[in-house]
Design a protein around this motif. Structure first.
Motif: not given
Lengths: 445, 659
Positions: B255-272
């Motif tokens: 779950i933690k990994k999942h949440a971490k990925d989620f966060m990472k994706c959010i940052s990528i998404l917001s950058k894009a």
């Protein structure tokens, strides 16, 4: 957001118009409209401009044994008297167009002959195969624009050269025509080279205005072209970034199985939208910006024609000034037979003559006869060049009118096309978003 | 405090609701009572859960706990019906929970700058609660940002296992860097906070637990929040989060990994998104200069003038539409992404908190295990000692009989030898137990490493059931009954086992107390040996001391009854200490058992809560993101529609010119 509103508003103007200014301007322009309304919108079309329709299609690769080249099928329909057939079809290669163009330029120096798409420019435009479909299509399109511009010209559409070109593949006549006419023109020019640096003495208000207008048009076109190119660049980078955004969204979807479906729907739509934007940018580039670029070249032809007119006038002015100087000298001899021109040069020449043993009296008579002769020779030339210049002026006055009207017609069409591109792309994207919204709103959790 | 009163005045006195509310909120005792009731309710709700768990254990293993929760919710609802009105803490509660389809809408209608007596100013947000369709305002209150923060803190204090929606950060670094001025003076920040706080309140209002909390209701009702908060904070239940070394491990890795990925994706998404937006902004710049240049051109042309002018105007409209689209996109996307970034952080915290709870539970099990082993050993030793004592008594009786029957000298020697051998036996026994004990201490780790190291079978299945439950429920949202998940869960649990049996763990402070009694057991025994060996220096390891003891015993065989009496005294003392030891151990075992049970209940409870809220969160996330995408699509569509309109209008103008 508000910040850049004020920042960019006045670029291109150099000053920020106040409300009052804008009002005044509006009123002014309204007044102008009212005055010119009738004349302006009635004279949009050029007489007979639609009597010859030309279409270029079916490019084919051919060989004459050693070289390969592409030929294009030129279809023409006409309602003109000089043509024996109402419809003609003929194949020509690019070199034939060059010959046609040269022949027209030399035969109709007073006409604005549109620029032929340049060989080098086209080749540098698309590096790579000369026979690639993109290249031939592009050239076909440019040649068609060229032919259409020629065909609508009221003078040129009745030309034998064009008729010959549209009816047969044989180009020898046109080549000869170009050579012959070039020679006669060169004859005239060789004489006038002497005073080609001098300025026109009697400036004609009409042509000066035309030149100014042309310069402005050129500047405007260049400006607009630059901005459009910039926008196209930005649209293309929107395409890229939207794809990146879609990719990021997909990655995001991978982290969550629940979300994956809707995220994929979303990113698919994004991709399609970005594709549309990219296509729109390409179309704008090929169609609209291409047209503007073509028009900038067309302006150059116009300029050249105006220059030719100036040349004609200068020819006339130069010749008549020669004539004047000769006749002035003759008058001097006639009025004062004993007159010996003063000054060091005349003194030296007199001494020189004496040393030679020439009789100054005899020389004077000889000179007078010579002058008379020259004047006799020059007189018809001057008359001819005056006639030429006048005819040129008349022709070009018409030509300017044609160009103005053609320009209005052309830009209406270009802008129409541009708007069509915009509307089409926006409608496509709207549909994509519509579909997505519908999909999302209909699926329940 | 007095400065607050001016904005706490109820502006809706005509509202029939407001009277009722004010009477409720004024009565602070009532508030506490209601709140207590609510807390009880919550406990009921959880015990319901556990009872269901116990009753239909198999069912729960098979089916997903989602059902359990919906069931328990149904139970709760029926309970609510039973108690009818009594179950509602206040009218606001009624409004929020009466009809699921008619949850009141909370709107932050305004943000006002208020200056208090001392001259310092702050922003208050006007919170208006209204019925969804009728548009009539039920409640209106003004709260400042710090009060929102305190509400969130309070909720977190009471419900550490629930995912409490985030509120906007107090100071965004980038905002701070961009604008040197204070947040309260920046209208953009205030607008953003307004929107995000509104989202926060509406999320609470929709949430099945928070919506029925009186804390939440009081916040929406007119009244002094700080006073109420102060009272509530006093009553607060202490939360013991022990500071364990939380390394990378444990069952929530996924779950933690999942949440971490989620966060990472959010940052990528917001950058894009950011780069896309900046290009849109550039494009709108370009369109505005394009419009200007067309307008400029139109001034130079006669025949084309109106055409060019209309194109120029369209370009300007394009710019405006683009500006509008970009700012709207920025609001919907960036703010939602920021919110979800905060959500993932909250989930991290909850997982960490739960991890600690679980660890605590495991430590308790572990020490209980040790204790019980100790007890077994002690009892065994006691039994043996009693047996020996009986045998001795019998032997003594027999000796006396023999003495009586056979008489005199020779037998004396035999007697002593027998007694010595007996003593030796006992010594051995004692030393065995001592050995056991030391083994327990020294090689605990090894023992626990064995597959049989879980001495309490009843704890493992239940905890694993619970564990699977939880994991299932979490993963089940993503993947309906995927076999892979089961495998994953297993592996997670296995890794947990391995990780949990960590020698470090035993050194933790909590268990020092538990270890102490067992170590104190050592000393009387060693004292025994010392006494027995009669002053011989004796600090060597047990095995050698055994030999020495036996050798000394042999050496002293010639010595008479004196030693025997000493031994007897020794035996008596060991007997006494052993008995008290057994009592001690028993006591601590029962204490631990209690602790274990409560901790177990706590874990089950919080696990349920987390699992429940995570399910809710996932569902919310799904619909949220769908909403975000719909918004995104709608904004884009609006732009396209606007532009179609603009260009069609241009064509219309042209046609008019032509005619």
């Amino acid at each position: 957001m508000d910040d850049f509103n004020t920042l960019t508003w006045d670029t291109g103007f150099g000053y920020t118009p106040t409300d009052e200014d804008v009002k005044n301007e509006e009123e002014d322009s309204k007044m102008e409209f009212e005055e010119e309304e009738h004349q302006k919108f009635v004279s949009f079309t050029v007489p007979n401009s639609d009597k010859l329709q030309i279409e270029i299609c079916d490019p084919q690769k051919e060989s004459d044994g050693s070289n390969f080249f592409t030929t294009y099928l030129i279809k023409s329909k006409n309602s003109l008297e000089i043509y024996s057939q109402k419809e003609n079809e003929v194949r020509h290669r690019y070199t034939d167009f060059i010959n046609l163009n040269n022949a027209l330029i030399s035969t109709y120096p007073s006409c604005i002959i549109p620029p032929l798409p340049e060989k080098k420019v086209i080749e540098s435009f698309i590096t790579g195969d000369r026979f690639s479909p993109e290249f031939t299509e592009r050239r076909r399109n440019l040649l068609e624009i060229y032919m259409k511009r020629i065909a609508r010209h009221p003078v040129i559409q009745n030309s034998d050269i064009l008729k010959n070109f549209l009816e047969s593949t044989d180009m020898t006549r046109a080549i000869e025509q170009a050579k012959n006419d070039n020679n006669t023109v060169l004859d005239g020019i060789s004489d006038s080279i002497v005073n080609s640096f001098s300025k026109i003495k009697n400036t004609n208000e009409k042509f000066v205005k035309a030149k100014e207008k042309l310069d402005r048009l050129e500047v405007n076109l260049q400006h607009v072209e630059k901005l459009h190119t910039n926008i196209i660049k930005q649209e293309k980078s929107i395409e890229n970034h939207m794809n990146e955004f879609a990719l990021a969204a997909e990655k995001f979807g991978e982290t969550d199985v629940d979300l994956e479906n809707i995220v994929n729907e979303f990113s698919n739509t994004l991709r399609n939208v970005s594709k549309n934007i990219g296509e729109k940018a390409t179309k704008e580039e090929n169609v609209y910006v291409g047209n503007i670029k073509g028009y900038i070249n067309y302006c150059q032809s116009y300029k050249d024609t105006l220059k030719a007119r100036d040349q004609k006038q200068m020819d006339f002015e130069g010749l008549s000034s020669y004539l004047k100087s000769y006749s002035d000298e003759l008058k001097k001899y006639e009025n004062n037979p004993a007159h010996i021109s003063s000054g060091i040069t005349s003194f030296v020449s007199r001494k020189f003559d004496e040393m030679k043993g020439n009789d100054p009296k005899l020389r004077r008579e000889e000179k007078m006869i010579n002058l008379q002769k020259k004047i006799e020779e020059l007189k018809p030339e001057v008359e001819k060049s005056e006639e030429d210049s006048k005819r040129f002026d008349d022709d070009i006055t018409k030509e300017i009118e044609y160009f103005d009207n053609f320009q209005i017609m052309d830009f209406r069409k270009y802008l129409n096309d541009y708007i069509d591109i915009q509307v089409e792309s926006h409608q496509k994207n709207k549909k994509l978003w519509d579909d997505l919204i519908e999909k999302f709103e209909n699926t329940t959790v | 405090m007095s400065s607050f009163n001016n904005y706490y005045e109820d502006p809706f006195n005509e509202n029939p609701f407001s009277n009722h509310f004010s009477s409720l909120s004024n009565d602070s005792e009532n508030n506490i009572k209601y709140n207590d009731k609510l807390l009880n309710n919550r406990i009921d709700f959880n015990t319901n859960n556990t009872s269901i768990l116990e009753n239909n254990e198999n069912e729960i293993v098979n089916s997903i706990s989602k059902n359990v929760i919906s069931k328990s919710l149904k139970n709760n609802k029926s309970l609510a019906k039973k108690y009818s009105r009594d179950n509602y803490c206040c009218a606001t509660h009624c409004a929020f929970t009466l009809d699921k389809n008619k949850i009141p809408v909370i709107v932050i209608s305004d943000a006002l700058k208020i200056t208090d007596m001392s001259g310092s100013s702050f922003i208050v947000y006007v919170i208006r609660t209204s019925e969804p369709e009728k548009n009539s305002t039920l409640l209106e209150v003004r709260r400042r940002y710090s009060e929102f923060a305190s509400l969130r803190n309070l909720l977190h204090q009471y419900y550490p296992s629930l995912i409490i929606p985030p509120i906007p950060e107090k100071h965004s670094l980038t905002e701070y860097a961009m604008k040197q001025g204070k947040a309260k003076d920046n209208p953009k920040i205030i607008e953003k906070r307004k929107r995000m706080l509104q989202v926060f309140l509406n999320r609470l209002g929709k949430h099945p637990v928070f919506a029925s909390l009186h804390i939440f209701h009081v916040f929406l009702e007119p009244g002094n929040w700080l006073e109420y908060e102060h009272k509530m904070a006093k009553v607060s239940i202490p939360i013991n989060i022990t500071s364990f070394d939380v390394s990378e491990e444990l069952q929530y890795k996924e779950i933690k990994k999942h949440a971490k990925d989620f966060m990472k994706c959010i940052s990528i998404l917001s950058k894009a998104h950011h780069s896309l937006i900046s290009i849109y902004q550039n494009l709108s710049h370009s369109y505005s200069s394009l419009g200007a240049s067309y307008n400029g051109w139109s001034l130079h042309e006669v025949g084309l003038s109106p055409v060019l002018e209309s194109v120029g105007q369209s370009s300007d409209s394009n710019r405006l539409a683009l500006c509008r689209m970009t700012s709207l996109l920025d609001i919907t996307i960036i703010e939602s992404l920021q919110e979800y970034n905060a959500f993932s952080k909250i989930i991290f915290n909850i997982i960490a908190w739960y991890k600690n709870n679980y660890r605590q539970y495991y430590y308790i099990c572990n020490s209980l295990n040790k204790k019980q082993k100790r007890l077994e050993n002690l009892i065994r030793a006691e039994e043996k000692a009693e047996k020996r004592a009986k045998e001795k008594n019998e032997a003594l009786l027999a000796k006396e009989n023999r003495k009586n029957n056979l008489k005199k000298e020779k037998e004396n020697k035999d007697d002593s030898s027998i007694s010595i051998s007996d003593d030796e036996n006992i010594n051995d026994e004692e030393k065995d137990s001592q050995k056991d004990d030391s083994l327990l201490h020294d090689s605990k780790y090894n023992e626990l490493r064995n597959s049989t190291s879980y001495p309490y079978p009843e704890t493992i299945p239940t905890s694993s059931v619970f564990d699977n439950d939880l994991n299932n429920s979490i993963f089940d949202n993503n993947n309906n009954n995927d076999n892979n998940n089961d495998l994953k869960n297993k592996s997670i649990f296995e890794s947990l086992d391995q990780n949990e049996i960590n020698p470090k763990i035993d050194d933790d402070d909590i268990f020092d107390n538990i270890n102490k009694p067992s170590s104190s057991l050592k000393s009387p025994l060693s004292q025994d040996v010392n006494v027995f060996s009669n002053g011989i220096i004796h600090n060597e390891p047990m095995s050698t001391s055994n030999d020495v003891a036996s050798s000394t015993a042999i050496a002293t065989t010639t010595a008479t009854g004196k030693i025997n009496t000493i031994k007897k005294i020794n035996k008596n003392t060991t007997k006494g200490s052993r008995k008290s030891e057994i009592e001690n151990v028993k006591n601590s075992i029962s204490r631990l058992q209690q602790l274990k049970e409560s901790q177990y209940k706590e874990i089950i409870k919080t696990g349920k809560e987390i699992q429940y809220d995570f399910t809710y969160f996932q569902r919310e996330k799904y619909s949220d993101f769908k909403q975000i995408f719909i918004h995104y699509a709608k904004i884009n569509r609006e732009y396209n529609e606007q532009m179609i309109k603009v260009w069609n209008n241009t064509i219309k103008i042209w046609n008019e010119i032509r005619v």
